[in-house]
Enzyme design. Structure first.
Site, PDB file in Angstrom:
ATOM      1  CE1 TYR A 154      25.221  63.595  28.055  1.00 43.84           C
ATOM      2  CE2 TYR A 154      24.796  65.798  28.908  1.00 43.84           C
ATOM      3  CZ  TYR A 154      24.913  64.439  29.105  1.00 43.84           C
ATOM      4  OH  TYR A 154      24.708  63.920  30.355  1.00 43.84           O
ATOM      5  CE  LYS A 161      23.455  63.743  33.411  1.00 43.97           C
ATOM      6  NZ  LYS A 161      23.020  62.773  34.451  1.00 43.97           N
TER       7      LYS A 161
HETATM    8  P1  NAD Z   1      25.175  53.239  33.203  1.00 42.79           P
HETATM    9  O1  NAD Z   1      24.453  52.909  31.953  1.00 42.79           O
HETATM   10  O2  NAD Z   1      26.006  52.197  33.802  1.00 42.79           O
HETATM   11  O3  NAD Z   1      24.172  53.818  34.287  1.00 42.79           O
HETATM   12  C1  NAD Z   1      22.951  54.440  33.963  1.00 42.79           C
HETATM   13  C2  NAD Z   1      21.902  53.740  34.774  1.00 42.79           C
HETATM   14  O4  NAD Z   1      20.633  54.379  34.666  1.00 42.79           O
HETATM   15  C3  NAD Z   1      21.712  52.267  34.340  1.00 42.79           C
HETATM   16  O5  NAD Z   1      21.943  51.428  35.429  1.00 42.79           O
HETATM   17  C4  NAD Z   1      20.249  52.234  33.938  1.00 42.79           C
HETATM   18  O6  NAD Z   1      19.630  50.989  34.219  1.00 42.79           O
HETATM   19  C5  NAD Z   1      19.700  53.345  34.821  1.00 42.79           C
HETATM   20  N1  NAD Z   1      18.360  53.750  34.419  1.00 42.79           N
HETATM   21  C6  NAD Z   1      17.950  54.270  33.234  1.00 42.79           C
HETATM   22  N2  NAD Z   1      16.615  54.435  33.250  1.00 42.79           N
HETATM   23  C7  NAD Z   1      16.176  54.006  34.467  1.00 42.79           C
HETATM   24  C8  NAD Z   1      14.900  53.902  35.077  1.00 42.79           C
HETATM   25  N3  NAD Z   1      13.770  54.247  34.429  1.00 42.79           N
HETATM   26  N4  NAD Z   1      14.812  53.417  36.347  1.00 42.79           N
HETATM   27  C9  NAD Z   1      15.943  53.045  37.013  1.00 42.79           C
HETATM   28  N5  NAD Z   1      17.181  53.114  36.491  1.00 42.79           N
HETATM   29  C10 NAD Z   1      17.288  53.590  35.220  1.00 42.79           C
HETATM   30  O7  NAD Z   1      26.066  54.534  32.823  1.00 42.79           O
HETATM   31  P2  NAD Z   1      26.864  55.550  33.765  1.00 42.79           P
HETATM   32  O8  NAD Z   1      27.791  56.252  32.846  1.00 42.79           O
HETATM   33  O9  NAD Z   1      27.356  54.860  34.957  1.00 42.79           O
HETATM   34  O10 NAD Z   1      25.726  56.619  34.168  1.00 42.79           O
HETATM   35  C11 NAD Z   1      25.415  56.946  35.508  1.00 42.79           C
HETATM   36  C12 NAD Z   1      25.223  58.434  35.658  1.00 42.79           C
HETATM   37  O11 NAD Z   1      26.458  59.105  35.438  1.00 42.79           O
HETATM   38  C13 NAD Z   1      24.218  59.065  34.710  1.00 42.79           C
HETATM   39  O12 NAD Z   1      23.473  60.056  35.388  1.00 42.79           O
HETATM   40  C14 NAD Z   1      25.108  59.713  33.675  1.00 42.79           C
HETATM   41  O13 NAD Z   1      24.456  60.803  33.044  1.00 42.79           O
HETATM   42  C15 NAD Z   1      26.227  60.183  34.569  1.00 42.79           C
HETATM   43  N6  NAD Z   1      27.479  60.542  33.901  1.00 42.79           N
HETATM   44  C16 NAD Z   1      28.093  59.655  33.062  1.00 42.79           C
HETATM   45  C17 NAD Z   1      29.282  60.013  32.446  1.00 42.79           C
HETATM   46  C18 NAD Z   1      29.968  59.090  31.472  1.00 42.79           C
HETATM   47  O14 NAD Z   1      30.765  59.575  30.655  1.00 42.79           O
HETATM   48  N7  NAD Z   1      29.746  57.788  31.542  1.00 42.79           N
HETATM   49  C19 NAD Z   1      29.859  61.265  32.716  1.00 42.79           C
HETATM   50  C20 NAD Z   1      29.205  62.139  33.597  1.00 42.79           C
HETATM   51  C21 NAD Z   1      28.015  61.757  34.188  1.00 42.79           C
HETATM   52  O1  0WE Z   2      25.149  61.218  30.598  1.00 38.38           O
HETATM   53  C1  0WE Z   2      25.723  60.579  29.740  1.00 38.38           C
HETATM   54  C2  0WE Z   2      24.983  59.557  28.908  1.00 38.38           C
HETATM   55  C3  0WE Z   2      23.525  59.478  29.257  1.00 38.38           C
HETATM   56  C4  0WE Z   2      22.697  58.666  28.313  1.00 38.38           C
HETATM   57  C5  0WE Z   2      23.211  57.709  27.442  1.00 38.38           C
HETATM   58  C6  0WE Z   2      22.363  56.989  26.624  1.00 38.38           C
HETATM   59  C7  0WE Z   2      22.867  55.974  25.619  1.00 38.38           C
HETATM   60  C8  0WE Z   2      21.815  54.926  25.314  1.00 38.38           C
HETATM   61  C9  0WE Z   2      21.346  58.901  28.308  1.00 38.38           C
HETATM   62  N1  0WE Z   2      20.500  58.215  27.507  1.00 38.38           N
HETATM   63  C10 0WE Z   2      20.985  57.267  26.682  1.00 38.38           C
HETATM   64  N2  0WE Z   2      20.094  56.593  25.882  1.00 38.38           N
HETATM   65  C11 0WE Z   2      20.444  55.500  25.165  1.00 38.38           C
HETATM   66  O2  0WE Z   2      19.612  54.942  24.423  1.00 38.38           O
HETATM   67  N3  0WE Z   2      27.050  60.833  29.508  1.00 38.38           N
HETATM   68  C12 0WE Z   2      27.675  61.942  30.193  1.00 38.38           C
HETATM   69  C13 0WE Z   2      27.878  60.095  28.539  1.00 38.38           C
HETATM   70  C14 0WE Z   2      27.812  60.810  27.234  1.00 38.38           C
HETATM   71  O3  0WE Z   2      26.763  60.652  26.393  1.00 38.38           O
HETATM   72  C15 0WE Z   2      26.981  61.466  25.284  1.00 38.38           C
HETATM   73  C16 0WE Z   2      28.199  62.142  25.447  1.00 38.38           C
HETATM   74  C17 0WE Z   2      28.742  61.728  26.699  1.00 38.38           C
HETATM   75  C18 0WE Z   2      30.010  62.182  27.317  1.00 38.38           C
HETATM   76  C19 0WE Z   2      26.202  61.652  24.156  1.00 38.38           C
HETATM   77  C20 0WE Z   2      26.663  62.510  23.162  1.00 38.38           C
HETATM   78  C21 0WE Z   2      27.847  63.191  23.315  1.00 38.38           C
HETATM   79  C22 0WE Z   2      28.647  63.011  24.449  1.00 38.38           C
END
Ligand code: NAD
Ligand code: 0WE
Length: 254
Positions: A154, A161
């Site tokens: 991560y 974060k």
């Molecule tokens: P997602 O890919 O559906 O959402 C991420 C969004 O960020 C996308 O819509 C992307 O277009 C947007 N984004 C990236 N760069 C951008 C920019 N320059 N301008 C505008 N938008 C931009 O994935 P998600 O999992 O729904 O992620 C949403 C949030 O939840 C993130 O902050 C992620 O870190 C957080 N999160 C995700 C998880 C997980 O396991 N999926 C867990 C905890 C927190």
């Molecule tokens: O916040 C996240 C993911 C955020 C994210 C994901 C990507 C994938 C594609 C940010 N930047 C990028 N850039 C890309 O090019 N999570 C909480 C999901 C997540 O991501 C991981 C995790 C978990 C959970 C990455 C490594 C290990 C665990």
């Protein structure tokens, strides 16, 4: 619009798996009128198709790495809606190479980009939104456990974060006197586009479910419900907080 209807802006819709989409659905069910933002032209069609099925919702393009686009968006929202009561920031990005290998190899540019998109954008959006939140309101962002404990690979996102959660506290202090509450939801791992890149996501989800007291993974609708709660009057005493929606995973020591 009924006199009591609240208007909210949701950032971070990419597709139907996006946490932003789960939150938008819960807010809409709770009676919110929504402006839903997607990043660029590439995501426009998919976003618009989803938004068309959500009564009263409208789509807007906004890249949160651009101050100009943020300012222009909120000018447009002011003209359309007047005041706003809620903001959801569900956006994160780090260059893919930074989420492989070791944190010690984080590049200066990778660090900058991760913090610009995933952290500074919350500050910029909050500043642009606050003048429209004249009746007070709520701002919610999304965090992850990697902010406080090491989750291998991560990497720079964990550091971003941590900065995001600290930013939530500083923003809560600044905006509290205006009646604007700022909180983070720390969600457990969910299979979204942003999680797709992780090589062993399946193993991570399984380990999470095994160790969490609830013995399962989080449903994005549960994150949506918590966001709706935080933005409702039921959350009126909560600000600067990081609330876990992780089936209890974070409480375990062994
Ligand atoms: P997602 O890919 O559906 O959402 C991420 C969004 O960020 C996308 O819509 C992307 O277009 C947007 N984004 C990236 N760069 C951008 C920019 N320059 N301008 C505008 N938008 C931009 O994935 P998600 O999992 O729904 O992620 C949403 C949030 O939840 C993130 O902050 C992620 O870190 C957080 N999160 C995700 C998880 C997980 O396991 N999926 C867990 C905890 C927190
Ligand atoms: O916040 C996240 C993911 C955020 C994210 C994901 C990507 C994938 C594609 C940010 N930047 C990028 N850039 C890309 O090019 N999570 C909480 C999901 C997540 O991501 C991981 C995790 C978990 C959970 C990455 C490594 C290990 C665990």
């Amino acid at each position: 619009m009924s006199a009591s209807q609240k208007t909210g802006v949701v950032f971070g819709l990419a597709n139907k798996r996006s946490i932003a989409w789960a939150i938008a659905q819960k807010l809409q069910e709770s009676g919110w009128r929504l402006a839903i933002c997607y990043q660029n032209e590439r995501l426009e069609q998919e976003a618009k198709d989803l938004i068309a099925d959500l009564p009263g919702a409208e789509g807007f393009m906004c890249d949160v790495s651009s101050d100009e686009q943020i300012v222009k968006l909120f000018e447009e929202l002011k003209g359309k809606y007047g005041t706003l009561q809620g903001i959801v920031h569900s956006v994160a990005f780090a260059p893919a190479e930074e989420l492989k290998g070791e944190f010690v190899n984080t590049t200066r540019e990778g660090f900058r980009i991760a913090h610009d998109i995933s952290v500074y954008s919350l500050v910029a959006v909050s500043r642009a939104a606050a003048p429209l939140m004249t009746e007070g309101g709520g701002i919610v962002t999304l965090s992850y456990y990697g902010a406080e404990k090491v989750v291998p690979r991560y990497n720079v996102m964990g550091v971003a974060k941590a900065a995001l959660e600290a930013s939530v506290r500083y923003l809560a202090n600044d905006l509290g006197p205006k009646g604007i509450r700022v909180n983070a939801i720390s969600a457990g791992p969910i299979k979204t586009l942003a999680a797709r890149g992780i090589s062993n996501l399946g193993d991570m989800l399984k380990a999470h479910a095994d160790r969490a007291p609830l013995k399962r993974n989080v449903d994005p609708a549960e994150v949506g419900g918590t966001a709706a709660f935080l933005l409702s009057s039921a959350g009126s005493g909560i600000t600067g907080e990081t609330i876990y929606v992780d089936c209890g995973y974070n409480i375990m020591g062994f």
